[in-house]
Scaffold this active site. Structure first.
Site, short mmCIF file in Angstrom:
data_model
loop_
_atom_site.label_atom_id
_atom_site.label_comp_id
_atom_site.label_asym_id
_atom_site.label_seq_id
_atom_site.Cartn_x
_atom_site.Cartn_y
_atom_site.Cartn_z
N ASP A 100 0.88 -1.16 0.00
CA ASP A 100 0.00 0.00 0.00
C ASP A 100 0.92 1.22 0.00
O ASP A 100 2.12 1.13 0.26
CB ASP A 100 -0.96 0.00 1.21
C1 BGC Z 1 -4.99 3.33 -0.08
C2 BGC Z 1 -4.99 2.28 -1.16
C3 BGC Z 1 -4.82 2.94 -2.51
C4 BGC Z 1 -3.53 3.75 -2.50
C5 BGC Z 1 -3.24 4.42 -3.83
C6 BGC Z 1 -3.81 4.28 -0.19
O1 BGC Z 1 -4.01 5.38 0.63
O2 BGC Z 1 -5.01 2.72 1.19
O3 BGC Z 1 -6.19 1.57 -1.11
O4 BGC Z 1 -4.82 1.98 -3.52
O5 BGC Z 1 -3.64 4.75 -1.51
O6 BGC Z 1 -4.14 5.39 -4.13
#
Ligand code: BGC
Length: 736
Positions: free
Chosen positions: A277
């Site tokens: 993540d």
């Molecule tokens: C989220 C993810 C997301 C990523 C990219 C993070 O803050 O938890 O679910 O895919 O950002 O946008």
């Protein structure tokens, strides 16, 4: 000029004589001579191995981290992607452009079809529709030049329904969530886009999400969230898994060897790559050895520090090769190498129709005392109240936010901590759609900010339709299960608004736009309640079609609506002591009993149970038949008759639950379902096969002594009905 000609002929002569000195050889380095590459018909693994064998260590390192700057949130990546990994031209490796996409293509890539929330997709209980939902995301990803999707949020939201990301999830049941998610992901990968499943694992609250330490024992882990991942992954062949911010039993998701190496890659045989993540990587050596394959979105741990760790022998180069192999085999497997990108306008009309179909099948009718469906021509005065129903429908926020086709109808709220960004209202006006259904009625809108004025309008109307809404977003949890206005500086008390309107006119219909379960203190006083979720790009039209009976509602709850926040396994959300210290969230309280299993095991009566949803017609389920010889090897087959006993056509979801022998210590679980459309009075026999070897492990529990699924011997009870609390048919079989 003559001098240049003389110099060139000298160089030519040196080359011919094969006596080039070091200077001339650096200026004329020929391209590397590659051994013949495997044909396109070779397996993704063979093709990936070939490419890995040609890459330098620096090129390999380039593929295992994102190409964003450290302060990436201040910059825009190419094409507005959320993540970007540059390609390697000399080997023909395309760049990776990733974009979110739980509910439509997100981030800054452009205006995309805003689908109803994933929860609405789950509420359709329709895998064909779920495939089309994924197809919208997949085709639009490709049209925007994105080839890695970051959607696929399968966290089991029944554990914490106040989670601000509940709308991105598919509810509380591993089977339903797993199969719906798999349909989305398969459809995305069929468009030559690497799909993703996330957040691995147990990422169920936003409060303290970077430091929350989930405590869970092995059996509970395997039978709940990890089972949902297992089904979602195996049934779709998804090629990427996003590891989560939180810790599980003391280890961060992206360096958790039990989760990544033991369960995901070893037990479940996952062959794709684990992507972090955003900024969820904490170490180099530990993350590399414990199973993470690609750092996103930048290069803090998997750039030069990883190279050093390899050169010093702390991380074997074979592990780097494995990471790169996994990334490339994913790209080969979905066809990124074989189907060159094709950037073009999205098919907005086709996709808006799928958004509308999803909402029409996923909205859940929770109450109807006969006020619905409305008879358009018979009404003269209709009051429409609240939630900007004059201009649009609400959407969920955070990284899953979609910028809708046509642009937002309204953005509202102050960008602030803890808010991620303003709330976005999609441009689909319920008021206009309602006017279209009752052309001769006077339809008046009241914005709901003054309950007295709204009630006065309702008193003077044939019917009052009140829209209530709950904005939810990544980065925050909602403070309670009531409708809480977190958008306006002077909050609107929507519960008081509904109560005032219902007191003025008993023909009050509440339409809810929200992410997950809600309590409804006014439930006994209103005539009808429609759970519309976040209804997407054509939400206004879909809602009007249901209210006026052009569409017969058939959605069923994918998540329990508890009677009170006090009935949740953790009535108070655990809060971090500060921003850096980890804190425990005890999942052993509910353990294997997530969602309806919790309410069953505690004898609690929910406000609305899992699987519940009304129709404008009625159905009767009868005549349960079980195959006589159910065995641990074959599983079983169940059939039942379902009859439409009302006056209009409609669809019913026949649900099959199974209770394992009491030695397993488990309450009943969903093991199958079928959604059937029936004309008035039509009767059909529905047959559902529950295979013992299905990815959902329907007959088994997780045996911690053998660390394997085990089908117990004894008496199994099969229940059939149309909600987890309305199971009118039962039968039994015995496994020797
Ligand atoms: C989220 C993810 C997301 C990523 C990219 C993070 O803050 O938890 O679910 O895919 O950002 O946008």
């Amino acid at each position: 000029m003559r001098k240049l000609a003389a110099f060139l002929s000298l160089v030519f002569l040196i080359m011919l004589s094969g006596c080039g000195g070091s200077t001339s050889s650096t200026t004329t380095t020929p391209p590397p001579v590659l051994p013949p590459s495997p044909p396109a018909t070779a397996s993704a693994d063979v093709r990936a191995d070939y490419v890995v064998g040609q890459l330098t260590i620096d090129e390999k390192i380039q593929l295992v981290h994102g190409g964003a700057a450290t302060d990436w949130w201040n910059h825009t990546l190419p094409r507005g992607a959320a993540g970007y990994v540059p390609g390697i031209l000399r080997m023909g490796i395309p760049a990776q452009y990733s974009a979110d996409g739980s509910v439509g293509v997100g981030n800054r890539v452009g205006q995309a079809t805003a689908l109803p929330s994933s929860m609405a997709s789950a509420a359709t209980w329709n895998l064909n529709n779920a495939y089309r939902y994924g197809q919208v995301i997949g085709t639009e990803m490709r049209a925007f030049g994105m080839n890695v999707n970051l959607g696929g949020n399968i966290n089991l939201s029944g554990r914490e329904p106040r989670n601000g990301r509940t709308f991105e999830t598919k509810g509380e049941d591993p089977l339903l969530a797993g199969k719906i998610t798999a349909a989305h992901l398969k459809a995305i990968q069929d468009q030559h886009v690497v799909a993703g499943i996330k957040h691995y694992a147990f990422n169920d609250q936003e409060t303290g999400r970077f430091t929350a330490n989930v405590l869970i024992d092995e059996r509970a882990a395997r039978e709940t969230d990890l089972l949902a991942f297992e089904i979602g992954m195996k049934d779709s062949n998804v090629q990427s898994v996003m590891c989560s911010y939180n810790l599980v039993n003391g280890e961060h998701g992206c360096e958790n060897s039990y989760l990544l190496n033991s369960v995901l890659k070893s037990d479940l045989g996952f062959q794709g790559f684990v992507i972090s993540d955003w900024d969820a990587t904490h170490t180099t050596v530990k993350a590399a050895l414990n199973g993470m394959d690609q750092e996103q979105p930048e290069t803090l741990y998997f750039g030069s520090t990883l190279k050093q760790a390899i050169q010093s022998g702390q991380v074997p180069e074979t592990r780097l090769n494995d990471m790169v192999h996994r990334i490339l085999r994913a790209m080969f497997a979905v066809g990124i190498f074989d189907f060159p990108e094709s950037i073009k306008p999205i098919d907005a009309n086709t996709n808006a129709a799928i958004a509308q179909e999803t909402e029409e099948q996923g909205a859940v009718l929770l109450k109807n005392n006969g006020v619905l469906p409305l008879n358009g021509p018979g009404l003269t005065k209709i009051a429409v109240i609240g939630s900007h129903a004059d201009i649009g429908v609400l959407s969920g926020g955070g990284s899953a936010q979609v910028t809708p086709v046509g642009g937002p109808a309204l953005t509202e709220g102050t960008p602030c901590p803890p808010c991620w960004a303003p709330a976005v209202w999609h441009p689909s006006s319920p008021l206009n759609a309602i006017k279209g259904k009752a052309p001769s009625a006077s339809v008046t809108f009241n914005d709901g900010t003054n309950a007295g004025a709204a009630a006065a309008l309702a008193a003077n109307s044939d019917v009052a339709i009140v829209f209530v809404s709950q904005w939810e977003s990544e980065g925050m949890d909602v403070p309670s299960l009531n409708f809480i206005d977190v958008i306006h500086s002077t909050p609107i008390d929507q519960d008081a608004l509904v109560s005032a309107v219902a007191a003025a006119n008993p023909k009050t219909i509440v339409v809810m736009e929200n992410g997950g379960p809600k309590v409804m203190p006014w439930l006994g006083n209103v005539g009808g309640v429609l759970e519309a979720w976040y209804p997407g790009q054509r939400g206004g039209e879909a809602i009007a079609n249901i209210l006026f009976g052009d569409v017969n509602p058939s959605g069923k709850l994918p998540i329990t609506f508890p009677a009170s926040v006090n009935d949740l396994p953790r009535p108070i959300i655990a809060v971090p002591p500060d921003s850096t210290t980890s804190f425990d969230v005890d999942y052993n309280i509910d353990g294997i009993n997530v969602g309806y299993k919790w309410y069953d095991s505690k004898g609690l009566t929910p406000l609305f149970p899992f699987g519940f949803g009304l129709s404008y017609t009625t159905f009767a389920i009868s005549n349960l038949q079980l195959t006589p010889n159910a065995t641990a090897n074959t599983g079983f087959q169940v059939s039942a008759d379902v009859q439409n006993t009302g006056l209009r056509s409609g669809a019913e979801v026949v649900q099959v639950y199974l209770e394992l022998p009491s030695s397993s210590g488990e309450s009943k679980r969903l093991v199958g379902w079928e959604k059937v459309s029936l004309a008035a009075n039509q009767k059909q026999t529905v047959t559902i096969q529950v295979a013992a070897n299905d990815s959902a492990q329907p007959l088994a529990y997780w045996d911690t002594s053998t660390h394997a699924w085990r089908i117990p011997s004894g008496t199994f009870t099969v229940y059939v009905g149309n909600s987890s609390r309305d199971l009118t048919q039962a039968g039994m079989f015995t496994v020797p």
